[in-house]
Design an enzyme around this catalytic site. Structure first.
Site: not given
Ligand code: AMP
Length: 191
Positions: A79, A116
């Protein structure tokens, strides 16, 4: 920065005023238990599909940084590509994709991190940047900050100079911002 400090003087929960924060909030769809039980996925695709709203958001990011402050936009798969390409077109800059492992056709640098929901590796072509080129890094959502930390590290390892990092939506409770400190994080909406 504390949660409280991110509530702005105008009462909004974004750094670019109540309008953009409210716009994103109104278009974000919460999808419970996707892609795993316990995760609430923030689906911003309805925002991307709304031409006027999408343009406002892209213009907001460009205005925040200043169109002259970066030479290239790096977007994180998938995205982040949408956001990066629109910013690049609006500013006459170019796009560099930060891709999931194994997708890039030429020699690439890789970084592995915790998500996550799981573990992931992202890559960027090793010759993606002319040394010192100023790179704005963008993604849709900041969660734990692992993806962003890896993307920023990759940009620098490949010779780029990080000019800024923007997301449309930040999940404040996951403290990704703290993980990226002292780098500034620009979020249009923090929830
Ligand atoms: P993080 O590395 O945990 O900050 O996760 C961010 C990445 O995972 C981004 O590329 C987001 O598109 C996706 N992402 C993680 N958690 C979510 C969520 N709850 N909703 C949408 N996208 C998420």
């Amino acid at each position: 920065m504390t949660e409280t400090a991110r509530v702005q003087d105008d009462g909004s929960r974004g750094e670019d005023g109540p309008d953009l924060a409210a716009l994103i909030e109104s278009r974000a769809v919460d999808v419970p238990d996707f892609p795993k039980p316990g995760i609430v996925f923030k689906d911003l695709m309805p925002l991307f599909a709304d031409g006027a709203a999408f343009r406002q958001v892209i213009d907001g990011i460009v205005a925040h940084h200043g169109a002259d402050s970066f030479d290239l936009v790096a977007g994180v798969e998938a995205r982040g590509f949408v956001v990066a390409a629109a910013i690049a077109y609006a500013t006459g800059t170019g796009v560099v994709p930060v891709r999931k492992a194994g997708k890039l056709p030429r020699p690439a640098l890789a970084a592995t991190y915790q998500l996550e929901y799981g573990e992931a590796t992202i890559e960027v072509h090793e010759d993606a940047f002319v040394p010192g080129q100023r790179v704005l890094v963008v993604d849709d959502v900041l969660a734990t900050g692992g993806t962003a930390a890896a993307a920023l590290e990759l940009v620098e390892r490949a010779g780029g100079a990080v000019a800024g990092f923007s997301v449309l939506l930040e999940l404040g409770f996951l403290r990704g911002r703290e993980r990226l400190a002292p780098r500034p994080v620009h979020a249009l909406l923090t929830v």
